[in-house]
Write a protein that holds these residues in place. Structure first.
Motif, PDB file in Angstrom:
ATOM      1  N   ALA A  32       4.576   9.987   2.387  1.00 33.52           N
ATOM      2  CA  ALA A  32       3.130   9.947   2.622  1.00 33.52           C
ATOM      3  C   ALA A  32       2.862   9.725   4.108  1.00 33.52           C
ATOM      4  O   ALA A  32       3.656   9.105   4.813  1.00 33.52           O
ATOM      5  CB  ALA A  32       2.493   8.835   1.800  1.00 33.52           C
ATOM      6  N   LYS A  33       1.732  10.203   4.563  1.00 30.77           N
ATOM      7  CA  LYS A  33       1.352  10.073   5.960  1.00 30.77           C
ATOM      8  C   LYS A  33      -0.047   9.461   6.073  1.00 30.77           C
ATOM      9  O   LYS A  33      -0.992  10.125   6.507  1.00 30.77           O
ATOM     10  CB  LYS A  33       1.402  11.429   6.649  1.00 30.77           C
ATOM     11  N   PRO A  34      -0.184   8.186   5.695  1.00 31.98           N
ATOM     12  CA  PRO A  34      -1.489   7.537   5.797  1.00 31.98           C
ATOM     13  C   PRO A  34      -1.848   7.269   7.260  1.00 31.98           C
ATOM     14  O   PRO A  34      -0.972   7.254   8.134  1.00 31.98           O
ATOM     15  CB  PRO A  34      -1.289   6.227   5.042  1.00 31.98           C
ATOM     16  N   LYS A  35      -3.128   7.047   7.507  1.00 26.13           N
ATOM     17  CA  LYS A  35      -3.565   6.700   8.860  1.00 26.13           C
ATOM     18  C   LYS A  35      -3.044   5.301   9.181  1.00 26.13           C
ATOM     19  O   LYS A  35      -3.252   4.360   8.422  1.00 26.13           O
ATOM     20  CB  LYS A  35      -5.083   6.723   8.947  1.00 26.13           C
ATOM     21  N   ILE A  36      -2.355   5.197  10.308  1.00 23.91           N
ATOM     22  CA  ILE A  36      -1.841   3.914  10.792  1.00 23.91           C
ATOM     23  C   ILE A  36      -2.234   3.822  12.252  1.00 23.91           C
ATOM     24  O   ILE A  36      -2.038   4.764  13.010  1.00 23.91           O
ATOM     25  CB  ILE A  36      -0.306   3.828  10.649  1.00 23.91           C
ATOM     26  N   ALA A  37      -2.806   2.686  12.635  1.00 21.35           N
ATOM     27  CA  ALA A  37      -3.249   2.534  14.016  1.00 21.35           C
ATOM     28  C   ALA A  37      -2.869   1.158  14.535  1.00 21.35           C
ATOM     29  O   ALA A  37      -2.562   0.253  13.763  1.00 21.35           O
ATOM     30  CB  ALA A  37      -4.760   2.725  14.101  1.00 21.35           C
ATOM     31  N   ASP A  38      -2.902   0.994  15.858  1.00 22.43           N
ATOM     32  CA  ASP A  38      -2.552  -0.297  16.460  1.00 22.43           C
ATOM     33  C   ASP A  38      -3.788  -1.156  16.699  1.00 22.43           C
ATOM     34  O   ASP A  38      -3.812  -1.999  17.567  1.00 22.43           O
ATOM     35  CB  ASP A  38      -1.762  -0.089  17.748  1.00 22.43           C
ATOM     36  N   TYR A  39      -4.822  -0.931  15.894  1.00 23.34           N
ATOM     37  CA  TYR A  39      -6.029  -1.755  15.952  1.00 23.34           C
ATOM     38  C   TYR A  39      -6.427  -2.081  14.516  1.00 23.34           C
ATOM     39  O   TYR A  39      -6.049  -1.366  13.579  1.00 23.34           O
ATOM     40  CB  TYR A  39      -7.170  -1.019  16.676  1.00 23.34           C
ATOM     41  N   PRO A  40      -7.175  -3.155  14.313  1.00 24.85           N
ATOM     42  CA  PRO A  40      -7.537  -3.558  12.951  1.00 24.85           C
ATOM     43  C   PRO A  40      -8.510  -2.568  12.289  1.00 24.85           C
ATOM     44  O   PRO A  40      -9.532  -2.228  12.861  1.00 24.85           O
ATOM     45  CB  PRO A  40      -8.221  -4.910  13.135  1.00 24.85           C
ATOM     46  N   PHE A  41      -8.148  -2.102  11.137  1.00 22.45           N
ATOM     47  CA  PHE A  41      -9.038  -1.303  10.294  1.00 22.45           C
ATOM     48  C   PHE A  41      -8.485  -1.379   8.886  1.00 22.45           C
ATOM     49  O   PHE A  41      -7.373  -1.845   8.667  1.00 22.45           O
ATOM     50  CB  PHE A  41      -9.133   0.154  10.766  1.00 22.45           C
ATOM     51  N   THR A  42      -9.259  -0.941   7.909  1.00 21.88           N
ATOM     52  CA  THR A  42      -8.757  -0.933   6.551  1.00 21.88           C
ATOM     53  C   THR A  42      -8.826   0.475   5.988  1.00 21.88           C
ATOM     54  O   THR A  42      -9.666   1.279   6.380  1.00 21.88           O
ATOM     55  CB  THR A  42      -9.538  -1.918   5.647  1.00 21.88           C
ATOM     56  N   THR A  43      -7.926   0.764   5.089  1.00 20.19           N
ATOM     57  CA  THR A  43      -7.915   2.036   4.395  1.00 20.19           C
ATOM     58  C   THR A  43      -9.182   2.136   3.555  1.00 20.19           C
ATOM     59  O   THR A  43      -9.534   1.196   2.853  1.00 20.19           O
ATOM     60  CB  THR A  43      -6.663   2.110   3.488  1.00 20.19           C
ATOM     61  N   LEU A  44      -9.868   3.262   3.618  1.00 19.83           N
ATOM     62  CA  LEU A  44     -11.092   3.443   2.844  1.00 19.83           C
ATOM     63  C   LEU A  44     -10.853   4.161   1.528  1.00 19.83           C
ATOM     64  O   LEU A  44     -11.569   3.957   0.562  1.00 19.83           O
ATOM     65  CB  LEU A  44     -12.130   4.209   3.669  1.00 19.83           C
ATOM     66  N   ALA A  45      -9.858   5.000   1.495  1.00 16.92           N
ATOM     67  CA  ALA A  45      -9.481   5.692   0.265  1.00 16.92           C
ATOM     68  C   ALA A  45      -7.979   5.514   0.098  1.00 16.92           C
ATOM     69  O   ALA A  45      -7.244   5.499   1.077  1.00 16.92           O
ATOM     70  CB  ALA A  45      -9.826   7.177   0.361  1.00 16.92           C
ATOM     71  N   PRO A  46      -7.532   5.362  -1.131  1.00 16.22           N
ATOM     72  CA  PRO A  46      -6.102   5.127  -1.340  1.00 16.22           C
ATOM     73  C   PRO A  46      -5.258   6.329  -0.951  1.00 16.22           C
ATOM     74  O   PRO A  46      -5.710   7.463  -0.991  1.00 16.22           O
ATOM     75  CB  PRO A  46      -6.008   4.852  -2.836  1.00 16.22           C
ATOM     76  N   ASN A  47      -4.050   6.046  -0.555  1.00 14.71           N
ATOM     77  CA  ASN A  47      -3.056   7.075  -0.265  1.00 14.71           C
ATOM     78  C   ASN A  47      -1.953   6.963  -1.302  1.00 14.71           C
ATOM     79  O   ASN A  47      -1.600   5.856  -1.714  1.00 14.71           O
ATOM     80  CB  ASN A  47      -2.457   6.866   1.129  1.00 14.71           C
ATOM     81  N   LEU A  48      -1.403   8.091  -1.703  1.00 16.53           N
ATOM     82  CA  LEU A  48      -0.320   8.108  -2.674  1.00 16.53           C
ATOM     83  C   LEU A  48       0.960   8.592  -2.027  1.00 16.53           C
ATOM     84  O   LEU A  48       0.931   9.447  -1.134  1.00 16.53           O
ATOM     85  CB  LEU A  48      -0.643   9.056  -3.832  1.00 16.53           C
ATOM     86  N   GLY A  49       2.074   8.056  -2.488  1.00 14.13           N
ATOM     87  CA  GLY A  49       3.380   8.510  -2.041  1.00 14.13           C
ATOM     88  C   GLY A  49       4.350   8.457  -3.201  1.00 14.13           C
ATOM     89  O   GLY A  49       4.168   7.677  -4.132  1.00 14.13           O
ATOM     90  N   VAL A  50       5.364   9.283  -3.151  1.00 17.29           N
ATOM     91  CA  VAL A  50       6.404   9.285  -4.176  1.00 17.29           C
ATOM     92  C   VAL A  50       7.633   8.619  -3.580  1.00 17.29           C
ATOM     93  O   VAL A  50       8.102   9.002  -2.505  1.00 17.29           O
ATOM     94  CB  VAL A  50       6.734  10.717  -4.647  1.00 17.29           C
ATOM     95  N   VAL A  51       8.140   7.622  -4.278  1.00 20.40           N
ATOM     96  CA  VAL A  51       9.343   6.907  -3.848  1.00 20.40           C
ATOM     97  C   VAL A  51      10.515   7.408  -4.677  1.00 20.40           C
ATOM     98  O   VAL A  51      10.478   7.372  -5.905  1.00 20.40           O
ATOM     99  CB  VAL A  51       9.176   5.374  -4.039  1.00 20.40           C
ATOM    100  N   VAL A  60       5.447   6.662  -8.330  1.00 16.91           N
ATOM    101  CA  VAL A  60       4.323   6.890  -7.427  1.00 16.91           C
ATOM    102  C   VAL A  60       3.795   5.542  -6.972  1.00 16.91           C
ATOM    103  O   VAL A  60       3.600   4.623  -7.779  1.00 16.91           O
ATOM    104  CB  VAL A  60       3.203   7.699  -8.118  1.00 16.91           C
ATOM    105  N   ILE A  61       3.572   5.428  -5.679  1.00 15.45           N
ATOM    106  CA  ILE A  61       3.067   4.190  -5.093  1.00 15.45           C
ATOM    107  C   ILE A  61       1.729   4.490  -4.410  1.00 15.45           C
ATOM    108  O   ILE A  61       1.561   5.554  -3.815  1.00 15.45           O
ATOM    109  CB  ILE A  61       4.104   3.591  -4.113  1.00 15.45           C
ATOM    110  N   ALA A  62       0.791   3.575  -4.552  1.00 17.35           N
ATOM    111  CA  ALA A  62      -0.543   3.755  -3.973  1.00 17.35           C
ATOM    112  C   ALA A  62      -0.834   2.655  -2.969  1.00 17.35           C
ATOM    113  O   ALA A  62      -0.611   1.476  -3.238  1.00 17.35           O
ATOM    114  CB  ALA A  62      -1.603   3.720  -5.074  1.00 17.35           C
ATOM    115  N   ASP A  63      -1.340   3.058  -1.822  1.00 19.26           N
ATOM    116  CA  ASP A  63      -1.811   2.140  -0.786  1.00 19.26           C
ATOM    117  C   ASP A  63      -3.277   1.860  -1.124  1.00 19.26           C
ATOM    118  O   ASP A  63      -4.136   2.704  -0.923  1.00 19.26           O
ATOM    119  CB  ASP A  63      -1.657   2.840   0.563  1.00 19.26           C
ATOM    120  N   ILE A  64      -3.538   0.703  -1.687  1.00 21.98           N
ATOM    121  CA  ILE A  64      -4.880   0.351  -2.148  1.00 21.98           C
ATOM    122  C   ILE A  64      -5.659  -0.264  -0.986  1.00 21.98           C
ATOM    123  O   ILE A  64      -5.112  -1.077  -0.247  1.00 21.98           O
ATOM    124  CB  ILE A  64      -4.785  -0.621  -3.344  1.00 21.98           C
TER     125      ILE A  64
END
Length: 166
Positions: A32-51, A60-64
């Motif tokens: 998975a390629k979720p948005k990652i930044a070096d400043y504080p923010f929160t994910t607005l929609a979940p991201n899914l990845g397969v492990v 399947v794992i979800a970034d909640i």
């Protein structure tokens, strides 16, 4: 529709306060390629990845989205995506009070739905790559005092101990 579908297909959900390292851990554990930044923010929609742990072990794992105080009463978005079989609760090891961070999320989970308090939860102290060994032990002891000894120190950024957690 996508959010409803997520409730049905994710096996594992990553929970924690905003900026606990959930997206970073997801990126390290899957393709998975979720948005990652070096400043504080929160994910607005979940991201899914397969492990893929092995040829026969895949989930399947979800970034909640981060759970904030008041989430059980509708603040934030995180509680809308908690229909997973297992929760991996990431606590940011760089926070001043790791026990309070854990308590905040646990309170919101239990206040939202009593059954969430009974769900399998794997607790991980994340971002250990940013701390000295002594500080890791200090934070680990503080968190274990609050929630018990079943704690796993990991680093989503470096991948340290991530595979063991999964």
């Amino acid at each position: 529709w996508i959010w409803l579908r997520l409730k049905l297909i994710a096996d594992v959900g990553l929970v924690g306060l905003p900026n606990a390292g959930k997206s970073t851990f997801l990126a390290a554990a899957s393709a998975a390629k979720p948005k990652i930044a070096d400043y504080p923010f929160t994910t607005l929609a979940p991201n899914l990845g397969v492990v893929d742990l092995s040829p026969g072990e895949r989930f399947v794992i979800a970034d909640i989205p981060g759970l904030i105080e008041g989430a059980s009463e509708g603040a934030g978005l995180g509680t809308r995506f908690l229909r997973t079989a297992v929760l991996i609760h990431l606590v940011d090891a760089t926070q001043t009070d790791v026990a309070e961070a854990w308590r905040t999320v646990r309170h919101e989970l239990e206040a939202y739905d009593e059954e969430l308090g009974d769900k399998t939860e794997i607790l991980a102290l994340n971002k250990i790559d940013a701390l000295s060994p002594d500080m890791i032990e200090f934070q680990k002891a503080a968190l274990e005092e609050a929630c018990g000894p079943e704690l796993r120190p990991v680093s989503g950024a470096s991948g340290q101990r991530g595979r063991d957690l999964l």
